[in-house]
Design a protein around this motif. Structure first.
Motif, PDB file in Angstrom:
ATOM      1  N   GLY A 248       0.843  -1.193   0.000  1.00 14.58           N
ATOM      2  CA  GLY A 248       0.000   0.000   0.000  1.00 14.58           C
ATOM      3  C   GLY A 248       0.873   1.236   0.000  1.00 14.58           C
ATOM      4  N   TRP A 249       0.254   2.394   0.112  1.00 11.94           N
ATOM      5  CA  TRP A 249       1.044   3.630   0.076  1.00 11.94           C
ATOM      6  C   TRP A 249       0.229   4.795   0.638  1.00 11.94           C
ATOM      7  N   VAL A 250       0.866   5.548   1.520  1.00  7.91           N
ATOM      8  CA  VAL A 250       0.329   6.807   2.031  1.00  7.91           C
ATOM      9  C   VAL A 250       1.446   7.834   1.891  1.00  7.91           C
ATOM     10  N   PRO A 251       1.146   9.072   1.505  1.00  3.70           N
ATOM     11  CA  PRO A 251       2.219  10.064   1.338  1.00  3.70           C
ATOM     12  C   PRO A 251       3.118  10.131   2.565  1.00  3.70           C
ATOM     13  N   PRO A 252       4.426  10.035   2.375  1.00  2.08           N
ATOM     14  CA  PRO A 252       5.353  10.018   3.523  1.00  2.08           C
ATOM     15  C   PRO A 252       5.228  11.230   4.432  1.00  2.08           C
ATOM     16  N   ASP A 253       4.859  12.389   3.871  1.00  4.41           N
ATOM     17  CA  ASP A 253       4.806  13.583   4.696  1.00  4.41           C
ATOM     18  C   ASP A 253       3.628  13.595   5.661  1.00  4.41           C
ATOM     19  N   VAL A 254       2.654  12.714   5.475  1.00  5.47           N
ATOM     20  CA  VAL A 254       1.509  12.661   6.408  1.00  5.47           C
ATOM     21  C   VAL A 254       1.415  11.312   7.114  1.00  5.47           C
ATOM     22  N   LEU A 255       2.321  10.379   6.797  1.00  3.12           N
ATOM     23  CA  LEU A 255       2.218   9.031   7.349  1.00  3.12           C
ATOM     24  C   LEU A 255       2.250   9.043   8.877  1.00  3.12           C
ATOM     25  N   GLY A 256       3.150   9.825   9.471  1.00  6.34           N
ATOM     26  CA  GLY A 256       3.241   9.878  10.928  1.00  6.34           C
ATOM     27  C   GLY A 256       1.943  10.340  11.564  1.00  6.34           C
ATOM     28  N   GLU A 257       1.342  11.378  11.017  1.00  3.65           N
ATOM     29  CA  GLU A 257       0.084  11.887  11.566  1.00  3.65           C
ATOM     30  C   GLU A 257      -1.049  10.892  11.354  1.00  3.65           C
ATOM     31  N   VAL A 258      -1.055  10.221  10.202  1.00  2.00           N
ATOM     32  CA  VAL A 258      -2.089   9.211   9.955  1.00  2.00           C
ATOM     33  C   VAL A 258      -1.982   8.085  10.982  1.00  2.00           C
ATOM     34  N   LEU A 259      -0.773   7.608  11.235  1.00  2.00           N
ATOM     35  CA  LEU A 259      -0.585   6.561  12.234  1.00  2.00           C
ATOM     36  C   LEU A 259      -1.005   7.043  13.615  1.00  2.00           C
ATOM     37  N   ARG A 260      -0.682   8.285  13.950  1.00  2.00           N
ATOM     38  CA  ARG A 260      -1.073   8.816  15.262  1.00  2.00           C
ATOM     39  C   ARG A 260      -2.584   8.802  15.417  1.00  2.00           C
ATOM     40  N   ARG A 261      -3.291   9.223  14.369  1.00  2.00           N
ATOM     41  CA  ARG A 261      -4.757   9.250  14.450  1.00  2.00           C
ATOM     42  C   ARG A 261      -5.344   7.849  14.482  1.00  2.00           C
ATOM     43  N   LEU A 262      -4.749   6.937  13.738  1.00  2.00           N
ATOM     44  CA  LEU A 262      -5.227   5.556  13.783  1.00  2.00           C
ATOM     45  C   LEU A 262      -5.030   4.961  15.170  1.00  2.00           C
ATOM     46  N   LEU A 263      -3.910   5.288  15.784  1.00  2.07           N
ATOM     47  CA  LEU A 263      -3.607   4.747  17.104  1.00  2.07           C
ATOM     48  C   LEU A 263      -4.419   5.404  18.201  1.00  2.07           C
ATOM     49  N   SER A 264      -4.919   6.607  17.945  1.00  2.00           N
ATOM     50  CA  SER A 264      -5.660   7.322  18.984  1.00  2.00           C
ATOM     51  C   SER A 264      -6.947   6.623  19.369  1.00  2.00           C
ATOM     52  N   GLY A 265      -7.491   5.809  18.457  1.00  2.00           N
ATOM     53  CA  GLY A 265      -8.695   5.056  18.772  1.00  2.00           C
ATOM     54  C   GLY A 265      -8.391   3.602  19.011  1.00  2.00           C
ATOM     55  N   ALA A 266      -7.202   3.344  19.532  1.00  2.00           N
ATOM     56  CA  ALA A 266      -6.749   1.961  19.659  1.00  2.00           C
ATOM     57  C   ALA A 266      -7.507   1.194  20.727  1.00  2.00           C
ATOM     58  N   PRO A 267      -7.739  -0.114  20.497  1.00  2.00           N
ATOM     59  CA  PRO A 267      -8.306  -0.958  21.540  1.00  2.00           C
ATOM     60  C   PRO A 267      -7.262  -1.266  22.603  1.00  2.00           C
ATOM     61  N   GLU A 268      -7.630  -1.999  23.645  1.00  2.82           N
ATOM     62  CA  GLU A 268      -6.687  -2.384  24.680  1.00  2.82           C
ATOM     63  C   GLU A 268      -5.547  -3.208  24.075  1.00  2.82           C
ATOM     64  N   PRO A 269      -4.310  -2.993  24.529  1.00  4.09           N
ATOM     65  CA  PRO A 269      -3.175  -3.702  23.956  1.00  4.09           C
ATOM     66  C   PRO A 269      -3.330  -5.221  23.956  1.00  4.09           C
ATOM     67  N   ASP A 270      -3.964  -5.791  24.996  1.00  2.00           N
ATOM     68  CA  ASP A 270      -4.097  -7.248  25.063  1.00  2.00           C
ATOM     69  C   ASP A 270      -4.811  -7.816  23.848  1.00  2.00           C
ATOM     70  N   GLY A 271      -5.782  -7.054  23.284  1.00  2.00           N
ATOM     71  CA  GLY A 271      -6.509  -7.544  22.119  1.00  2.00           C
ATOM     72  C   GLY A 271      -5.586  -7.728  20.935  1.00  2.00           C
ATOM     73  N   GLY A 272      -4.723  -6.731  20.695  1.00  3.53           N
ATOM     74  CA  GLY A 272      -3.769  -6.850  19.603  1.00  3.53           C
ATOM     75  C   GLY A 272      -2.754  -7.939  19.865  1.00  3.53           C
ATOM     76  N   ALA A 273      -2.333  -8.073  21.128  1.00  2.00           N
ATOM     77  CA  ALA A 273      -1.352  -9.101  21.469  1.00  2.00           C
ATOM     78  C   ALA A 273      -1.906 -10.492  21.198  1.00  2.00           C
ATOM     79  N   ARG A 274      -3.178 -10.701  21.485  1.00  2.00           N
ATOM     80  CA  ARG A 274      -3.779 -12.013  21.231  1.00  2.00           C
ATOM     81  C   ARG A 274      -3.770 -12.324  19.742  1.00  2.00           C
ATOM     82  N   LEU A 275      -4.034 -11.306  18.920  1.00  2.00           N
ATOM     83  CA  LEU A 275      -4.010 -11.529  17.474  1.00  2.00           C
ATOM     84  C   LEU A 275      -2.600 -11.853  16.996  1.00  2.00           C
ATOM     85  N   LEU A 276      -1.616 -11.131  17.500  1.00  2.00           N
ATOM     86  CA  LEU A 276      -0.237 -11.364  17.077  1.00  2.00           C
ATOM     87  C   LEU A 276       0.266 -12.735  17.511  1.00  2.00           C
ATOM     88  N   ALA A 277      -0.340 -13.315  18.542  1.00  2.00           N
ATOM     89  CA  ALA A 277       0.086 -14.637  19.013  1.00  2.00           C
ATOM     90  C   ALA A 277      -0.126 -15.718  17.955  1.00  2.00           C
TER      91      ALA A 277
END
Length: 219
Positions: free
Chosen positions: A125-154
Motif C-alpha cells: 500500500g502507500w500513504v504520502p510520507p509527509d503525512v504518514l506519521g500523523e495518519v498513524l497517530r490518528r489511527l492509534l488514537s482510537g486503539a483498543p486495549e493492547p491485550d486484544g492486539g497481542a492475542r491476534l499477534l500470538a
C-alpha cells in the motif's frame, strides 16, 4: 505474474480517460472500462474481476467513503487505492480504516500511480510520507486495549513476527529480505500470510495493529 486488472472509478471524464490511456502503456496492467458512477463501478467489479480499484472520493452526490464500504462489502478481495483531489486527513484516516490500502493526490505522476497499483496488488500500500506519521497517530488514537492486539499477534509464527517488526521499523520488502537473509518472494509470502491471519488488507493496517499491541520501531 499475471497482469493486474485495474478499474478506475471517477466521474471526471477527461481525467479518467487520460489516466486510463496512460496506464494502458504499462505492460503488466490491464485497464478496464472506466466507471463514472457507483452503479457502473459495482457492476464492473462483479463482471470484470479487477484486482485493484482506483477510486475518487467524490462521485457526483455519492461519498467516496460510502462507495468504499460498498465495494469492500461486495468484493472484499479487491484492493482499493484512493486517487483524489482532497487533502483532508480525516477523510484519509477514515478511508484506511474502511479498507483502502493506498491514498494518492491527483497531482501525483502516472508513474507513481502505477507503482502504487502494483504495490496494492501485492498486499502492499502507500500513504504520502509527509503525512504518514500523523495518519498513524490518528489511527492509534482510537486503539483498543493492547491485550486484544497481542492475542491476534500470538497467531503469527516467529518468522512472521520478525517480518512484522521490520515493517514497523519502516523497512520495505527488499530491505526486510536483506536484514533477515531471505528472498523478496519469501518476504512477500510471509507478508501475505500474516495479513491473512490478522484479517487485514494492507501493511499500514498491520503496522497500526502491531503498534497497538506494543510493538515499536527499533533503532
Amino acid at each position: 505474474m499475471q497482469p493486474i486488472r485495474v478499474l478506475i472509478v471517477d466521474d471526471h471524464a477527461l481525467f479518467a480517460e487520460a489516466l486510463s490511456a496512460r496506464l494502458q502503456r504499462e505492460h503488466d496492467l490491464v485497464i478496464l472500462p472506466v466507471a463514472a458512477d457507483v452503479r457502473r463501478a459495482l457492476a464492473l467489479a462483479a463482471t470484470e474481476r479487477p484486482r485493484v480499484l482506483v477510486l475518487d472520493m467524490t462521485l457526483g452526490a455519492e461519498s467516496g467513503l460510502d462507495v468504499l464500504d460498498r465495494v469492500r462489502t461486495s468484493h472484499p478481495d479487491v484492493r482499493v487505492v484512493v486517487l483524489t483531489a482532497t487533502d483532508d486527513l480525516d477523510t484519509l484516516v477514515q478511508a484506511v480504516r474502511r479498507g483502502a490500502v493506498g491514498w494518492l493526490s491527483k497531482t501525483e505522476s502516472a508513474d507513481l500511480v502505477a507503482r502504487v497499483i502494483r504495490s496494492a496488488a501485492r498486499q502492499g500500500g502507500w500513504v504520502p510520507p509527509d503525512v504518514l506519521g500523523e495518519v498513524l497517530r490518528r489511527l492509534l488514537s482510537g486503539a483498543p486495549e493492547p491485550d486484544g492486539g497481542a492475542r491476534l499477534l500470538a497467531a503469527l509464527t516467529p518468522r512472521e513476527r520478525e517480518v512484522l517488526q521490520c515493517m514497523v521499523d519502516g523497512l520495505g520488502r527488499a530491505e526486510i529480505a536483506e536484514r533477515l537473509g531471505l528472498s523478496a518472494n519469501t518476504v512477500r509470502t510471509h507478508t501475505q500470510n500474516l495479513l491473512a491471519k490478522l484479517d487485514l488488507h494492507s501493511a499500514l493496517e498491520a503496522i497500526t495493529l502491531a503498534m497497538r499491541a506494543g510493538m515499536r520501531p527499533r533503532g
